[in-house]
Enzyme design. Structure first.
Site, PDB file in Angstrom:
ATOM      1  N   ARG A  17     -27.800 -35.577 -66.254  1.00 53.23           N
ATOM      2  CA  ARG A  17     -27.097 -36.644 -65.530  1.00 53.23           C
ATOM      3  C   ARG A  17     -26.666 -37.792 -66.448  1.00 53.23           C
ATOM      4  O   ARG A  17     -26.423 -37.613 -67.604  1.00 53.23           O
ATOM      5  CB  ARG A  17     -27.966 -37.203 -64.381  1.00 53.23           C
ATOM      6  CG  ARG A  17     -28.599 -36.160 -63.478  1.00 53.23           C
ATOM      7  CD  ARG A  17     -27.592 -35.463 -62.634  1.00 53.23           C
ATOM      8  NE  ARG A  17     -28.220 -34.714 -61.562  1.00 53.23           N
ATOM      9  CZ  ARG A  17     -27.709 -33.624 -61.014  1.00 53.23           C
ATOM     10  NH1 ARG A  17     -26.552 -33.144 -61.431  1.00 53.23           N
ATOM     11  NH2 ARG A  17     -28.312 -33.006 -60.038  1.00 53.23           N
ATOM     12  N   ASN A  42     -21.373 -31.683 -65.314  1.00 51.64           N
ATOM     13  CA  ASN A  42     -20.930 -32.207 -64.000  1.00 51.64           C
ATOM     14  C   ASN A  42     -21.516 -33.595 -63.757  1.00 51.64           C
ATOM     15  O   ASN A  42     -22.104 -33.877 -62.730  1.00 51.64           O
ATOM     16  CB  ASN A  42     -21.294 -31.244 -62.865  1.00 51.64           C
ATOM     17  CG  ASN A  42     -22.781 -31.055 -62.697  1.00 51.64           C
ATOM     18  OD1 ASN A  42     -23.556 -31.222 -63.638  1.00 51.64           O
ATOM     19  ND2 ASN A  42     -23.214 -30.693 -61.490  1.00 51.64           N
ATOM     20  N   LYS A 107     -17.578 -24.702 -69.051  1.00 51.69           N
ATOM     21  CA  LYS A 107     -18.225 -24.442 -67.761  1.00 51.69           C
ATOM     22  C   LYS A 107     -17.193 -24.311 -66.651  1.00 51.69           C
ATOM     23  O   LYS A 107     -16.358 -25.204 -66.448  1.00 51.69           O
ATOM     24  CB  LYS A 107     -19.175 -25.599 -67.448  1.00 51.69           C
ATOM     25  CG  LYS A 107     -19.747 -25.575 -66.047  1.00 51.69           C
ATOM     26  CD  LYS A 107     -20.838 -24.517 -65.887  1.00 51.69           C
ATOM     27  CE  LYS A 107     -21.271 -24.402 -64.437  1.00 51.69           C
ATOM     28  NZ  LYS A 107     -22.687 -24.296 -64.240  1.00 51.69           N
ATOM     29  N   HIS A 145     -20.451 -20.631 -62.912  1.00 49.96           N
ATOM     30  CA  HIS A 145     -21.115 -20.766 -61.616  1.00 49.96           C
ATOM     31  C   HIS A 145     -20.432 -19.736 -60.720  1.00 49.96           C
ATOM     32  O   HIS A 145     -19.330 -19.951 -60.225  1.00 49.96           O
ATOM     33  CB  HIS A 145     -20.959 -22.188 -61.061  1.00 49.96           C
ATOM     34  CG  HIS A 145     -21.653 -22.372 -59.745  1.00 49.96           C
ATOM     35  ND1 HIS A 145     -22.643 -23.308 -59.543  1.00 49.96           N
ATOM     36  CD2 HIS A 145     -21.519 -21.720 -58.556  1.00 49.96           C
ATOM     37  CE1 HIS A 145     -23.084 -23.214 -58.294  1.00 49.96           C
ATOM     38  NE2 HIS A 145     -22.404 -22.265 -57.670  1.00 49.96           N
ATOM     39  N   HIS A 188     -27.548 -18.944 -63.379  1.00 45.11           N
ATOM     40  CA  HIS A 188     -28.427 -18.996 -62.202  1.00 45.11           C
ATOM     41  C   HIS A 188     -28.097 -17.888 -61.191  1.00 45.11           C
ATOM     42  O   HIS A 188     -27.809 -18.157 -60.027  1.00 45.11           O
ATOM     43  CB  HIS A 188     -28.419 -20.373 -61.523  1.00 45.11           C
ATOM     44  CG  HIS A 188     -27.059 -21.013 -61.355  1.00 45.11           C
ATOM     45  ND1 HIS A 188     -26.013 -20.376 -60.743  1.00 45.11           N
ATOM     46  CD2 HIS A 188     -26.603 -22.230 -61.709  1.00 45.11           C
ATOM     47  CE1 HIS A 188     -24.972 -21.187 -60.744  1.00 45.11           C
ATOM     48  NE2 HIS A 188     -25.295 -22.320 -61.317  1.00 45.11           N
ATOM     49  N   LEU A 232     -27.952 -24.542 -55.205  1.00 41.27           N
ATOM     50  CA  LEU A 232     -26.828 -23.605 -55.147  1.00 41.27           C
ATOM     51  C   LEU A 232     -26.698 -22.845 -56.453  1.00 41.27           C
ATOM     52  O   LEU A 232     -26.761 -23.477 -57.510  1.00 41.27           O
ATOM     53  CB  LEU A 232     -25.538 -24.363 -54.842  1.00 41.27           C
ATOM     54  CG  LEU A 232     -25.454 -24.886 -53.401  1.00 41.27           C
ATOM     55  CD1 LEU A 232     -24.241 -25.784 -53.218  1.00 41.27           C
ATOM     56  CD2 LEU A 232     -25.443 -23.739 -52.402  1.00 41.27           C
ATOM     57  N   ASP A 261     -31.692 -24.708 -64.367  1.00 42.04           N
ATOM     58  CA  ASP A 261     -30.846 -25.438 -63.422  1.00 42.04           C
ATOM     59  C   ASP A 261     -31.614 -26.610 -62.816  1.00 42.04           C
ATOM     60  O   ASP A 261     -31.364 -26.994 -61.671  1.00 42.04           O
ATOM     61  CB  ASP A 261     -30.286 -24.534 -62.320  1.00 42.04           C
ATOM     62  CG  ASP A 261     -29.031 -25.137 -61.692  1.00 42.04           C
ATOM     63  OD1 ASP A 261     -28.517 -26.135 -62.240  1.00 42.04           O
ATOM     64  OD2 ASP A 261     -28.569 -24.619 -60.663  1.00 42.04           O
TER      65      ASP A 261
HETATM   66  O1  DOR Z   1     -28.285 -26.626 -57.050  1.00 44.11           O
HETATM   67  C1  DOR Z   1     -27.438 -27.010 -57.834  1.00 44.11           C
HETATM   68  N1  DOR Z   1     -27.458 -28.263 -58.335  1.00 44.11           N
HETATM   69  N2  DOR Z   1     -26.437 -26.179 -58.177  1.00 44.11           N
HETATM   70  C2  DOR Z   1     -25.403 -26.586 -58.910  1.00 44.11           C
HETATM   71  O2  DOR Z   1     -24.519 -25.807 -59.142  1.00 44.11           O
HETATM   72  C3  DOR Z   1     -25.301 -27.989 -59.352  1.00 44.11           C
HETATM   73  C4  DOR Z   1     -26.595 -28.648 -59.399  1.00 44.11           C
HETATM   74  C5  DOR Z   1     -26.485 -30.161 -59.480  1.00 44.11           C
HETATM   75  O3  DOR Z   1     -25.766 -30.641 -60.344  1.00 44.11           O
HETATM   76  O4  DOR Z   1     -27.127 -30.855 -58.688  1.00 44.11           O
HETATM   77 ZN    ZN Z   2     -26.546 -26.315 -62.676  1.00 42.25          ZN
END
Ligand code: DOR
Ligand code: ZN
Length: 364
Positions: A17, A42, A107, A145, A188, A232, A261
């Protein structure tokens, strides 16, 4: 007591993050014997440029790496930041980024398919195009993904198909066909279909698997709506979990490796839904060890240890073509617990606490 002396391992899919919590997340990774990480792009803003200063709309790999290094990632011996594939990505960026050494991976996010994935471009628009061709030519890894985006509810998750199974049976074969040399990490993975695809693919196609997908099924999520397990792709069915467990335990397997993940969210349940992501910083090797044991591996035997070490410590570096750590850490068969903590930007609950799970392993 079984004690494993393992090479320090690599988390080849994690989320650090942005902001004041980053240093805490990195510290948690270091504390669990992690020697390096692939830190997902992301972020806010997304890592969608290669060099240059951070702007309102994008971070560069160069600038985001600098920020992570300053927050403690300099203690890792490897830090990979992939480029977020967006409408701004060009073949020239790929060629220049690869030549500079900053770009090792890109990605793919399915648009609106998961956290901060709104900058993603549908896979169909990349296949056969200049960006993938440049990646193929320069050996840049494609991290995927793998979920089909924009499906209706019943097509998204149903007993006969899920967004992931659709993607692996219908889309991934097209990528391989159009780009036979492209190095691909199926990230994942959660389904039998994804395991089958990866096992049948050439050796430059690998996959990461999270602890939660090896440990749990959708029943664990639904029974009590344990939303800390919501991530996810979502956890799947018993046949899928069994396929993942078989894949990681196969003697000599070289395609499946650790990528937690780990995805911290300071607010999981919101007024309009639930944030996707399980936080496993500080406890991932313990969870992986528990999952291997549940899968039938005897971690006190050399065969069990070999399979575990391949998955956690060596297959990932081999796939990404770097030398694994020569330092070690200890993993002991003794109980431990995680605790949620108040971090500068809010509390984060680790998955074991969210699942009320006592760890049967600890870091020595
Ligand atoms: O569970 C998930 N969390 N899957 C993702 O693809 C993104 C990730 C997130 O950045 O929170
Ligand atoms: Zn991820």
């Amino acid at each position: 007591m079984t004690t494993l002396t393992l090479p320090r391992w690599y988390d080849l899919h994690t989320h650090f993050r942005q902001g004041a919590n980053v240093a805490e997340y990195i510290a948690d990774h270091l504390a669990m014997g992690c020697a390096g990480a692939l830190a997902m792009p992301n972020t806010k803003p997304p890592v969608s440029a290669i060099v240059g200063p951070k702007t309102e709309s994008s971070w560069s790999i160069e600038a985001y790496r600098e920020d992570l290094l300053e927050a403690g990632a300099d203690a890792f011996d490897r830090l990979i930041v992939p480029l977020y594939l967006t409408r701004d990505t060009t073949p020239e960026m790929i060629a220049q980024g690869a030549a500079s050494g900053l770009l090792e991976a890109c990605k793919y996010y399915p648009p609106h398919g998961t956290t901060n994935s709104e900058h993603g471009v549908p896979m169909g628009e990349w296949i056969g195009g200049g960006v993938f061709r440049a990646m193929e030519e320069h050996g840049v890894v494609l991290c995927i993904h793998g979920e089909q985006h924009a499906l209706t509810g019943s097509a998204y998750f149903d007993e006969n198909q899920t967004a992931e199974s659709v993607f692996y049976t219908e889309v991934l074969p097209r990528i391989l066909e159009a780009h036979p040399r492209l190095r691909i990490v199926c990230e994942h993975i959660t389904t039998q279909e994804a395991v089958d695809f990866v096992e049948a693919a050439p050796s430059h196609v690998g996959a990461t698997i999270t602890p939660q997908h090896l440990l749990y099924t959708v029943g664990h999520l639904i029974q009590g709506l344990r939303y800390h397990l919501y991530c996810l792709p979502v956890v799947k069915f018993e046949t899928d979990r069994a396929a993942l467990r078989d894949a990681v335990r196969k003697v000599g397997q070289s395609k499946f490796f650790a990528g937690t993940d780990s995805a911290p969210h300071t607010t999981k349940a919101t007024e309009c839904g639930c944030a996707a992501g399980c936080y496993t910083g500080g406890c991932a090797p313990q969870l992986y060890a528990m999952a291997f044991e549940e899968a039938g591996a005897d971690l006190s035997s050399s065969e069990g240890q070999d399979a575990f070490q391949r998955f956690l410590c060596s297959n990932g570096p081999a796939f990404y073509e770097f030398t694994p750590s020569s330092e070690t850490f200890l993993l002991e068969k003794s109980p431990s617990r995680t605790e949620s903590r108040d971090l500068p930007e809010g509390p984060v609950v680790a998955l074991p606490e969210g699942m009320d799970l006592e760890l049967t392993w600890s870091i020595g």
